[in-house]
Design a protein around this motif. Sequence first.
Motif, mmCIF file in Angstrom:
data_model
loop_
_atom_site.group_PDB
_atom_site.id
_atom_site.type_symbol
_atom_site.label_atom_id
_atom_site.label_comp_id
_atom_site.label_asym_id
_atom_site.label_seq_id
_atom_site.Cartn_x
_atom_site.Cartn_y
_atom_site.Cartn_z
ATOM 1 N N ALA A 112 5.615 0.276 2.205
ATOM 2 C CA ALA A 112 6.459 0.733 1.112
ATOM 3 C C ALA A 112 7.702 1.455 1.700
ATOM 4 O O ALA A 112 8.777 1.579 0.796
ATOM 5 N N ASP A 113 7.874 2.023 2.855
ATOM 6 C CA ASP A 113 9.051 2.717 3.296
ATOM 7 C C ASP A 113 10.412 1.986 3.473
ATOM 8 O O ASP A 113 11.168 2.709 4.302
ATOM 9 N N GLU A 117 4.317 8.375 -1.227
ATOM 10 C CA GLU A 117 5.677 8.023 -0.872
ATOM 11 C C GLU A 117 6.711 8.202 -1.862
ATOM 12 O O GLU A 117 7.753 7.458 -2.217
ATOM 13 N N ARG A 145 12.558 4.722 8.583
ATOM 14 C CA ARG A 145 12.094 4.915 7.249
ATOM 15 C C ARG A 145 12.993 5.529 6.429
ATOM 16 O O ARG A 145 13.817 6.383 6.867
ATOM 17 N N ASP A 200 -2.920 4.674 -2.455
ATOM 18 C CA ASP A 200 -4.179 4.973 -1.754
ATOM 19 C C ASP A 200 -4.397 6.547 -1.875
ATOM 20 O O ASP A 200 -4.348 7.149 -0.732
ATOM 21 N N GLN A 206 10.934 0.040 5.970
ATOM 22 C CA GLN A 206 10.949 -0.247 7.138
ATOM 23 C C GLN A 206 11.034 -1.887 7.466
ATOM 24 O O GLN A 206 11.336 -2.522 8.163
ATOM 25 N N PHE A 241 1.025 5.504 0.144
ATOM 26 C CA PHE A 241 0.270 6.795 0.294
ATOM 27 C C PHE A 241 1.217 8.088 0.519
ATOM 28 O O PHE A 241 2.261 7.972 1.265
ATOM 29 N N THR A 277 6.104 9.403 8.345
ATOM 30 C CA THR A 277 5.078 8.482 8.697
ATOM 31 C C THR A 277 3.938 8.924 8.496
ATOM 32 O O THR A 277 3.470 10.081 8.688
ATOM 33 N N LYS A 278 2.936 8.122 7.716
ATOM 34 C CA LYS A 278 1.396 8.327 7.401
ATOM 35 C C LYS A 278 0.676 7.922 8.471
ATOM 36 O O LYS A 278 -0.528 8.056 8.119
ATOM 37 N N TRP A 279 1.112 7.879 9.724
ATOM 38 C CA TRP A 279 0.236 7.352 10.902
ATOM 39 C C TRP A 279 0.207 8.345 11.982
ATOM 40 O O TRP A 279 0.842 7.791 12.751
ATOM 41 N N PRO A 294 0.844 -1.150 -0.157
ATOM 42 C CA PRO A 294 -0.121 0.030 -0.239
ATOM 43 C C PRO A 294 0.680 1.280 -0.134
ATOM 44 O O PRO A 294 1.985 1.240 0.874
HETATM 45 N N1 UDP Z 1 -0.373 4.058 3.992
HETATM 46 C C1 UDP Z 1 -1.359 4.060 3.218
HETATM 47 N N2 UDP Z 1 -2.781 4.632 3.335
HETATM 48 C C2 UDP Z 1 -2.613 5.638 4.656
HETATM 49 C C3 UDP Z 1 -1.260 5.590 5.426
HETATM 50 C C4 UDP Z 1 -0.276 4.797 5.017
HETATM 51 O O1 UDP Z 1 -1.393 3.201 2.265
HETATM 52 O O2 UDP Z 1 -3.646 6.225 4.791
HETATM 53 C C5 UDP Z 1 0.876 2.926 3.820
HETATM 54 C C6 UDP Z 1 2.200 3.699 3.540
HETATM 55 O O3 UDP Z 1 2.550 4.603 2.273
HETATM 56 C C7 UDP Z 1 3.095 2.839 4.093
HETATM 57 C C8 UDP Z 1 2.254 2.148 4.909
HETATM 58 O O4 UDP Z 1 0.805 2.141 4.667
HETATM 59 O O5 UDP Z 1 3.483 2.104 2.856
HETATM 60 C C9 UDP Z 1 2.531 2.007 6.370
HETATM 61 O O6 UDP Z 1 2.776 3.433 6.605
HETATM 62 P P1 UDP Z 1 4.102 3.976 7.443
HETATM 63 O O7 UDP Z 1 5.177 3.540 7.257
HETATM 64 O O8 UDP Z 1 3.644 5.585 7.399
HETATM 65 O O9 UDP Z 1 3.615 3.509 9.047
HETATM 66 P P2 UDP Z 1 4.374 3.545 10.248
HETATM 67 O O10 UDP Z 1 5.527 2.506 9.815
HETATM 68 O O11 UDP Z 1 4.903 4.858 10.723
HETATM 69 O O12 UDP Z 1 3.367 2.921 11.283
#
Ligand code: UDP
Length: 318
Positions: free
Chosen positions: A88-89, A7, A193, A36, A91, A5, A198-200, A3
């Motif tokens: 995607a990032d 990126e 990352r 997304d 991690q 968003f 972060t997208k959260w 997924p």
């Molecule tokens: N993502 C998405 N839709 C959203 C938020 C996040 O598809 O509304 C994707 C984002 O691009 C990434 C994955 O979900 O590939 C995890 O997000 P992120 O790395 O920001 O989360 P974290 O690792 O900080 O929990």
Amino acid sequence: MIPIFNEQAVLPLLFHRLDRVLADLDGPAEVILVDDGSTDCSPIILEARAKTDARYRFIGLSRNFGQQLAMTAGLDEAQGDAVILMDADLQDPPEVIHQLIEKWAEGFEIVYARRATRKGENWFKLTSASLFYKMMNRLASVEIPRNVGDFRLIDRKALDVFRAMREQDRFVRGMFAWVGFRQTAVEFHREERVAGETKWPIGKLVRLAISGVVGFSDAPLRFALWMGAGVSAVAMLYGSYVMVSRFFTANYVPGWASTIVVVAFLGGFNMLLTGVLGIYVGRIHNEVKRRPLYIVGKREGFETNAAAEAPARRSSAA
Ligand code: UDP
Ligand code: MG
């Protein structure tokens, strides 16, 4: 299945690392990229990739549906005998895919990647996550593994069950825990990352946590019942005390303070429990509308490849 968003900054690196892993795989594989509803250049980059590279497919959602639904969209389209879900990032290092496949070959239907170490996450996120999983595993009927994100391999058998679960409010990792089958973990070191942010944000995380609890447990509803019973019992005791002092003792004082306290407490408590009910009713409301889970705006790389590869199932998909 990835997924995505907003990126754009990580995509070139992601493709570079993925290409290397794909080249080392034994069987054929496809990569499903789900955009997304990004507002940056991600969809353009992804679509171009799907056009030029036969292993990549692109699904563009019509708006931002959130990671849980973006993942669902990708999983719905996956063709392989197994599918791998990752962020995607970077991690989630794509190189771990080899270990996931190894365990799958041993016969496990779900192989999740457990974070042995986590870089780039602050103290607050780590403690709140740990508290959340502790609470979840108390309340919910299924055990949700700790220190595990969405990075995992899912066999076709488990995937088909997941695809039949069309609930609107989703907590994907909980749903996979519910599915059962033989599950195991491989450990990996979670990186920071590589680029972007972060997208959260915290608000979204809280909503996901509520989805998790409410989707997998009716304990909050039962809590209302028990608290109601408890408060009624206390009220009855207090009532008898009031009656006794009213009729049998001389030191009866018309007390408004105690009345106010009791009324305020019960009022607040009622509201709290109505709120709990509201959360569940809201989900019922969401469910009865029977809307599609997500809307696909654009697709690329599916038709052309479908013809060439239709008879043989691809062995794995990232
Ligand atoms: N993502 C998405 N839709 C959203 C938020 C996040 O598809 O509304 C994707 C984002 O691009 C990434 C994955 O979900 O590939 C995890 O997000 P992120 O790395 O920001 O989360 P974290 O690792 O900080 O929990
Ligand atoms: Mg991340």
